[in-house]
Design a protein around this motif. Structure first.
Motif, PDB file in Angstrom:
ATOM      1  N   ALA A 191       0.843  -1.207   0.000  1.00 51.18           N
ATOM      2  CA  ALA A 191       0.000   0.000   0.000  1.00 51.18           C
ATOM      3  C   ALA A 191       0.874   1.251   0.000  1.00 51.18           C
ATOM      4  CB  ALA A 191      -0.908   0.011   1.229  1.00 51.18           C
ATOM      5  N   GLN A 212      -4.217   7.923  -6.397  1.00 45.82           N
ATOM      6  CA  GLN A 212      -5.419   8.750  -6.392  1.00 45.82           C
ATOM      7  C   GLN A 212      -5.594   9.318  -4.985  1.00 45.82           C
ATOM      8  OE1 GLN A 212      -7.626   9.380  -9.019  1.00 45.82           O
ATOM      9  NE2 GLN A 212      -6.035   8.443 -10.294  1.00 45.82           N
ATOM     10  N   SER A 228      -7.570  14.731  -7.824  1.00 52.76           N
ATOM     11  CA  SER A 228      -7.340  13.336  -7.434  1.00 52.76           C
ATOM     12  C   SER A 228      -6.074  12.778  -8.044  1.00 52.76           C
ATOM     13  CB  SER A 228      -8.541  12.482  -7.839  1.00 52.76           C
ATOM     14  OG  SER A 228      -8.738  12.540  -9.249  1.00 52.76           O
ATOM     15  N   LEU A 242      -7.267  10.514   1.887  1.00 50.74           N
ATOM     16  CA  LEU A 242      -7.423   9.167   1.320  1.00 50.74           C
ATOM     17  C   LEU A 242      -6.440   9.030   0.167  1.00 50.74           C
ATOM     18  CD1 LEU A 242     -11.317   9.033   1.222  1.00 50.74           C
ATOM     19  CD2 LEU A 242      -9.815   8.358   3.067  1.00 50.74           C
ATOM     20  N   VAL A 243      -5.629   7.981   0.225  1.00 46.57           N
ATOM     21  CA  VAL A 243      -4.653   7.701  -0.828  1.00 46.57           C
ATOM     22  C   VAL A 243      -4.851   6.254  -1.262  1.00 46.57           C
ATOM     23  CG1 VAL A 243      -2.240   7.725  -1.508  1.00 46.57           C
ATOM     24  CG2 VAL A 243      -3.050   9.332   0.215  1.00 46.57           C
ATOM     25  N   SER A 244      -4.960   6.063  -2.552  1.00 49.58           N
ATOM     26  CA  SER A 244      -5.204   4.700  -3.067  1.00 49.58           C
ATOM     27  C   SER A 244      -4.339   4.486  -4.302  1.00 49.58           C
ATOM     28  CB  SER A 244      -6.682   4.510  -3.415  1.00 49.58           C
ATOM     29  OG  SER A 244      -6.884   3.257  -4.042  1.00 49.58           O
ATOM     30  N   ASP A 245      -3.745   3.242  -4.357  1.00 49.12           N
ATOM     31  CA  ASP A 245      -3.019   2.883  -5.579  1.00 49.12           C
ATOM     32  C   ASP A 245      -3.849   2.006  -6.498  1.00 49.12           C
ATOM     33  OD1 ASP A 245      -0.977   0.294  -3.995  1.00 49.12           O
ATOM     34  OD2 ASP A 245      -3.156   0.574  -4.140  1.00 49.12           O
ATOM     35  N   GLN A 287      -5.970  -1.741  -0.144  1.00 45.72           N
ATOM     36  CA  GLN A 287      -6.969  -0.985   0.591  1.00 45.72           C
ATOM     37  C   GLN A 287      -6.560   0.489   0.644  1.00 45.72           C
ATOM     38  OE1 GLN A 287      -9.869  -1.787   1.880  1.00 45.72           O
ATOM     39  NE2 GLN A 287      -9.789  -3.952   1.297  1.00 45.72           N
ATOM     40  N   MET A 288      -7.548   1.369   0.571  1.00 51.37           N
ATOM     41  CA  MET A 288      -7.276   2.808   0.596  1.00 51.37           C
ATOM     42  C   MET A 288      -6.654   3.199   1.931  1.00 51.37           C
ATOM     43  SD  MET A 288      -9.884   5.951  -0.064  1.00 51.37           S
ATOM     44  CE  MET A 288     -10.169   5.378  -1.739  1.00 51.37           C
ATOM     45  N   THR A 324      -5.881   5.793   4.736  1.00 54.75           N
ATOM     46  CA  THR A 324      -6.505   6.978   5.334  1.00 54.75           C
ATOM     47  C   THR A 324      -5.628   7.484   6.471  1.00 54.75           C
ATOM     48  OG1 THR A 324      -8.696   6.139   4.827  1.00 54.75           O
ATOM     49  CG2 THR A 324      -8.554   7.919   6.433  1.00 54.75           C
TER      50      THR A 324
END
Length: 1319
Positions: free
Chosen positions: A21, A55, A70, A94-97, A101-102, A104
């Motif tokens: 992550a 994102q 984003s 919130l950071v997501s690849d 899982q996002m 936070t």
């Protein structure tokens, strides 16, 4: 229920991905509060070891302030920041690849302060009341202004900017210190200075940055200072001087007059008390009213004076500020008026040496010659009559009575006060010595105003003397008389020249005559009166004889004579006119300088007198203005060169003037003489324009039109000298005109001016609508001299109305009008101006339409009745109907029409007038519907935690629509309905977004976690401009008490659980559809750890699960929901979940089952099969063994350890052996109904056979067989005691509670198949 764990097996084979992550390490950023909307606030950065594209997103209560890209992580400000309202913002980043899982993480945004707040004065208004004698430097009042900014921008300084009344002296009368204390900087005076001051004070902050500039914020306030009057001035008498009168013999208590004094300290107005400084006088004064009255008898005649001088003291009742009496003095004059109470008396004396204190006399004696002249007083009489009364009361009449009263008279006949009395001869004939040698009369003094005591009588004896020895005599020996020559007969020359003879009778008769007789032809005398008269005035000619002499003789009855010389001088009479000598005719050349003529004349009247003094004047005539004459010498001079052309040709150059020669006598005499001056002509005149000025008008359109005529004349009288020609001189615009010369008469010519037909004129194209043409007139004389004169001809081009009007300026400036304004019903909002290049126009405005808008949207015809356009361009508003909330913008379409247009378009372009409706505070705030349910968990409610939100709007704008929330009342409603008030439990923070004001209700004090019920909060919303309007709303905040707290035990360490908190919460939220509130994450305690030994739990997470409607999950409900969601359960197991129990309470049977399920999943499928086999074996035991075990249990509960028979210890039982004992090892006994019908029996071991069952460690197998006597469980407590505790557990919690002891640590066993049903 042993088949349930089998359902979880498919999820045990889930694979774990190798992708990591992303990592987000930002924890704190700073953003200035004056950052404009749309600007980049900061950039989110994260690291992903796999290089996956990231994102970004934001969430949280404060996320509405920002917008995030984003892809790039660039965060843009979308709502204005205010550090004073919210200095710190909390965001969840919130950071997501896209694969894991996002992530936070919380990000704190610090709002940097900027100088965006002005100092605000507190506790207004400011009013001070100070005495006028306040010392210099005294503190008057203190003002306080606070600035919400921080740092230097919060430091406030004060300045006095204006003091009303506004003058230089008053401006320095006060000063203000740095802390806002206002001091008196001078001296006050209530009378001589102002009684009221208005101080305007500025509060200025220390300055700070705002939008990149150094800004200082200033606020003003006013301080009212009322000066209080102090008693520092003496009283003042009014209407001075005081003069009063009172009649003598008046009754006691008679009022004389009233004095009045006032306190000059008008603001104090103390009571004035009056007194007399001399109390020995017969007067007194009322101490309060100031009325002076009589207190003693008054007899004017016995008083030394009829005026009394009193001194009145006026004193204020209270002492002045110096502790001294305030007083003033005034003089009062009281006059005692007379009453007629005395009769007149006679005294023998001569004024003013009379002594009236002596008694009066009644007998007097005197003497006089016989036949004395009438009005001759009797000698040797010294009589004085006196009445001591005053004025009219002392006036009395004197008369004579007695035998000889007719021969005499008394003088005076009326006396006022006192006077000398004379007895005069009234009838000399009666005063006859031969008849009476003595005569007696009585003088009667009668006071007619006092009938009761009116009269006094004095007897006078008169002795007569006999004489007769005088001749007539004149007063002067020579009399100089004057008479005007030519006087008419009968003219009186002298009056009052008479002779006197003291003899009586015939001896005193006198007659008059003039001597010598020759004089009687010219003069005569009246023989009786002695008047000298003119007899023949024609003989009186001064120029012939100037003086006459005569003797006036007087003869008495005895022919005794007396004479006097008369010198009669004749006075000159103006009877001769002046005489002029010679004739006067003069020839001169035109333009000759200094023409003069001497007039000779004389007068025969008396030299040196006005009758012979001559004056020369010019008689009015056509040429009298051309000459002047010396009035004394008679020298006639021309006033300037004489012009032949100024004369009428018929006069042939002759100028005649008439000179009057006049003497100065009365009446004056004069003689006229004519003087003729002949002027010979020369050529000396240039042309002259007549009819000036030349101003002509012509319309712009017609070509070749006639403009006007100029005329010139030449005064020369010959043709060659007066011929004139016209032409244009150098000048602008002459090319547009033609000029032609025409002869009108001798020396009279005209020039006709017209437009050039080939040159058109356009009024609008001209730089100026007027031409200034230079026209010259030329004259050529016979001597080849050329004379040219010029004049200016103004030609005005008349405009023809052929242009369209225009509205100025374009576009029109906005007009503004306030809604619901007071004042006139119709009020002028603005005036639209229009212009027309044509000079003559008649403009009128026309309304084309009116559009109404609210915001940017049309609102129909709501504003059509609000505004009206007059033809003169004035826009009127019906202010009582204007409503900003219905319409804030009106667009008035209009145009202007020229009613005088003859050619072209008569209308202007259409224009639109924007009428902006300005808002006033006429709407109360309105709360938006509260649709959310608010829940507070006391255990998780730190200070400043937001627990509820209210929203409100105000349709007013600006400060009028700024809403501030306050909490009025907080009441806790318990489940039973009982209400309990609280104070300062919550606070509210106001923010604004998109026109909606948000009231964040936050915790302001520690909450009681034991309370069950709801808080009812009353919130008030107030707007921000006077008159302040407010609205109230109530909301409920539901509490979640500690009974809803659930414990989750994890096999992972505390740090690892904390790192996975977000994933755990997401899994729990997905399963329960609730909001998860984590109360604590900590290491598992020792006692708890022993109970969780099989699950190898290391940490515990305590949490609440709350629905959006305010309800929360209890342990049983939570267990059921989690078991019904295998996917969530599997994810929790992967995250290390080992055991779920209800907080600090005992474990229920369902919890034991859930723990067993988790333990089985963690062990292996083989372990589950083995456990199932053991359960089946245990269930085949005989029912008797079960009864024995139950009996042993009942027996064990009744034994006291000290009374038990001593013997060898039995493993797995109480301390000592007991008959028929059947101990149970490592079992938590439960009698729940759900387990009573279980097909699986509890495992039991017969202690008599020395059989025991050991619970293996997690991952190990359960082993059986014989063991030694020293065998024991992993717990320090004996198994039977554990079984007894489980038997006494609370039904709802499953936790054993020994009587009289605190709750011990609960022991959890991971085998749910062990049931106490067999017991």
């Amino acid at each position: 229920m042993a088949w349930r764990p089998l359902l979880l097996l498919p999820w045990l084979v889930a694979a774990v991905s190798g992708n990591t992550a992303p990592v987000f390490n930002m924890t704190l950023v700073e953003v200035p509060e004056d950052l404009p909307q749309g600007a980049v606030a900061f950039v989110l950065t994260a690291y992903d070891a796999d290089g996956d594209p990231l994102q970004f997103g934001l969430e949280g209560a404060d996320a509405f302030y920002f917008s995030v890209n984003s892809n790039t992580g660039s965060v843009t400000l979308v709502a204005s920041l205010d550090r004073e309202t919210k200095p710190r913002l909390s965001l969840n980043v919130l950071v997501s690849d896209g694969k894991n899982q996002m992530v936070t993480k919380r990000l704190t945004v610090i709002v940097e302060d900027r100088n965006d707040n002005r100092p605000l004065f507190q506790n207004e208004p400011y009013t001070a009341n100070i005495p006028e004698n306040t010392p210099n430097g005294t503190t008057i009042i203190s003002v306080l202004a606070e600035d919400k900014d921080s740092g230097p921008a919060s430091r406030v300084s004060y300045q006095i900017v204006e003091v009303t009344p506004n003058d230089a002296k008053n401006h320095d009368l006060f000063r203000v210190l740095g802390n806002g204390t206002i001091l008196l900087n001078g001296l006050l005076n209530y009378i001589q200075q102002s009684t009221y001051y208005l101080i305007r004070i500025n509060a200025t902050d220390g300055g700070g940055q705002l939008y990149g500039n150094l800004v200082y914020q200033t606020t003003s306030t006013s301080v009212s200072v009322n000066v209080l009057d102090q008693p520092d001035l003496d009283p003042q008498f009014l209407n001075e001087p005081y003069v009063g009168s009172v009649p003598e013999n008046c009754p006691l208590g008679t009022s004389v007059l009233t004095v009045s004094a006032m306190d000059r300290d008008t603001g104090v107005n103390d009571v004035i008390l009056y007194s007399l400084t001399n109390t020995s006088l017969p007067f007194a004064i009322n101490d309060t009213t100031g009325t002076i009255t009589v207190t003693g008898a008054l007899d004017r005649e016995s008083l030394p004076s009829d005026e009394w001088l009193l001194e009145v003291l006026a004193r204020e009742r209270n002492l002045d500020i110096h502790n001294r009496p305030a007083q003033a003095r005034a003089a009062v004059t009281v006059r005692v008026t007379d009453v007629n109470d005395n009769r007149p008396q006679f005294y023998c004396c001569v004024l003013p040496q009379c002594d009236f204190t002596r008694p009066p006399q009644h007998h007097f004696e005197g003497h006089i010659a016989e036949h004395a002249s009438a009005r001759l007083p009797v000698a040797n009489l010294s009589i004085v009559a006196r009445d001591p009364d005053k004025g009219s009361n002392g006036t009395f009449e004197l008369s004579l009575q007695g035998q000889h009263a007719a021969a005499f008279s008394v003088l005076p006949s009326r006396v006022t006060g006192e006077g000398e009395v004379q007895v005069l001869v009234q009838n000399p004939a009666l005063v006859d010595y031969e008849q009476f040698c003595n005569m007696t009369v009585e003088i009667v003094a009668n006071d007619t105003g006092n009938p009761a005591n009116c009269c006094s009588v004095a007897t006078v004896t008169i002795l007569l003397e006999d004489t007769n020895d005088h001749s007539p005599t004149f007063n002067q020996s020579v009399y100089k008389l004057y008479v005007v020559e030519n006087s008419p007969p009968g003219t009186v020359i002298s009056r009052g020249i008479t002779a006197t003879d003291p003899d009586t009778g015939a001896f005193g008769n006198i007659s008059y005559q003039l001597l010598p007789e020759s004089i009687r032809d010219i003069f005569e005398v009246n023989a009786v009166s002695g008047e000298v008269l003119v007899r023949n005035g024609s003989l009186l000619d001064r120029e012939m004889r100037a003086v006459y002499y005569a003797t006036l003789q007087a003869t008495d009855g005895a022919h005794l004579t007396g004479s006097t010389l008369l010198e009669i001088a004749l006075e000159d009479d103006n009877d001769n006119a002046p005489v002029v000598t010679g004739t006067y005719k003069v020839f001169v050349v035109e333009d000759q300088e200094d023409v003069s003529v001497q007039i000779q004349a004389y007068d025969n009247d008396e030299p040196g007198t006005n009758n012979s003094r001559l004056r020369f004047t010019l008689e009015p005539g056509p040429f009298s203005a051309n000459f002047t004459i010396d009035p004394d010498t008679g020298l006639l001079r021309s006033l300037g060169p004489l012009d032949r052309e100024a004369l009428n040709e018929t006069w042939r150059g002759q100028m005649g003037v008439t000179v009057r020669v006049q003497d100065s006598g009365q009446p004056p005499c004069s003689t006229l003489v004519n003087v003729t001056v002949t002027v010979e002509d020369v050529n000396d005149n240039a042309p002259v324009f007549i009819g000036l000025p030349y101003i002509f008008k012509v319309q712009e359109r017609p070509a070749g039109a006639y403009v006007g005529t100029v005329e010139a004349v030449d005064a020369d009288q010959t043709e060659v000298n007066h011929r004139i020609s016209f032409f244009f001189g150098n000048g602008n615009g002459s090319s547009n005109f033609l000029l032609r010369t025409h002869r009108l008469g001798p020396g009279h010519y005209e020039g006709r001016l017209s437009l050039d037909p080939d040159v058109p004129l356009d009024y609008e194209q001209l730089s100026q609508p007027v031409f200034n043409l230079t026209v010259q007139a030329e004259n050529a004389a016979t001597d080849d001299t050329l004379t040219v004169v010029s004049t200016v001809v103004q030609v005005y081009i008349i405009d023809v109305n052929d242009e369209s009007p225009t509205i100025q300026p374009s576009p029109l400036p906005d007009a503004r009008v306030a809604e619901n304004s007071t004042g006139p019903q119709l009020e002028e909002v603005t005036t639209v101006q229009a212009s027309d290049p044509d000079t003559k126009h008649m403009l009128s405005f026309q309304e084309l339409g009116l559009s109404c808008y609210k915001g940017a949207a049309p609102v129909g015809s709501v504003c059509h009745a609000w505004f009206h356009l007059d033809p003169n361009g004035s826009v009127f508003a019906n202010r009582s109907e204007i409503d900003y909330e219905a319409c804030d913008l009106a667009l008035l379409a209009l145009r202007v029409h020229d009613n005088s247009t003859k050619f072209g378009n008569a209308y202007s372009q259409n224009e639109t007038l924007r009428i902006i409706v300005e808002d006033v505070n006429d709407n109360s705030p309105e709360f938006l519907p509260i649709t959310d349910t608010f829940v507070v968990i006391p255990d998780l409610s730190p200070m400043d935690l937001q627990v509820a939100v209210v929203r409100a709007t105000d349709v007013d704008t600006g400060p009028r629509g700024v809403i501030t929330f306050t909490i009025l009342r907080v009441v806790f409603i318990q489940d039973g309905g009982l209400e309990r008030p609280f104070e300062n439990l919550f606070k509210v923070v106001t923010t604004a977004k998109d026109g909606v004001y948000v009231g964040s209700i936050q915790v302001a004090s520690n909450l009681d976690g034991s309370l069950k019920g709801q808080y009812r909060v009353t919130v008030e919303a107030k707007d921000g401009e006077s008159p302040v309007l407010s609205t109230q709303a109530m909301l409920d905040i539901y509490t979640v008490d500690q009974s809803y707290r659930i414990r989750l035990q994890f096999k992972r360490a505390v740090d690892e659980v904390q790192a996975n908190t977000d994933q755990i919460k997401m899994a729990l939220m997905a399963a329960t559809k609730t909001t998860v509130y984590v109360a604590a994450i900590r290491a598992l305690e020792a006692a708890s750890a022993s109970r969780s030994a099989r699950a190898a739990a290391q940490s515990v997470m305590e949490a609440y699960f709350v629905y959006s409607n305010g309800t929360a999950l209890k342990f049983g409900q939570f267990s059921t929901i989690v078991q019904s969601d295998p996917q969530a359960l599997m994810e929790l197991v992967q995250l290390g979940l080992a055991v779920i129990d209800p907080g600090e309470t005992g474990q229920t049977d369902e919890q034991q089952k859930l723990i067993g399920v988790i333990a089985g999943l963690a062990g292996a499928l083989a372990l589950l099969i083995l456990i199932m086999a053991l359960v089946l074996v245990s269930s085949s035991r005989s029912y008797r063994r079960k009864l024995n075990a139950l009996k042993a249990l009942r027996t064990a509960t009744t034994l006291v350890p000290d009374a038990v028979q001593q013997g060898p210890a039995i493993p797995g039982t109480n301390k000592y052996n007991a008959e028929r004992a059947n101990p149970v090892l490592n079992l938590a006994l439960s009698l729940d109904e759900d387990d009573r019908d279980s097909s699986l029996d509890s495992t039991s071991v017969n202690s008599l056979d020395e059989n025991t069952v050991d619970v293996a460690e997690e991952g190990g197998a359960v082993r059986g067989g014989r063991v030694g006597a020293s065998a024991h469980t992993d717990s320090d407590e004996e198994p039977l005691a554990a079984a007894l505790w489980g038997h006494h557990a609370h039904p709802s919690t499953g936790m054993a509670q020994p009587p009289g002891e605190p709750s011990p640590a609960v022991m959890g066993f991971s085998n749910p198949s062990l049931d106490t049903t067999d017991l």
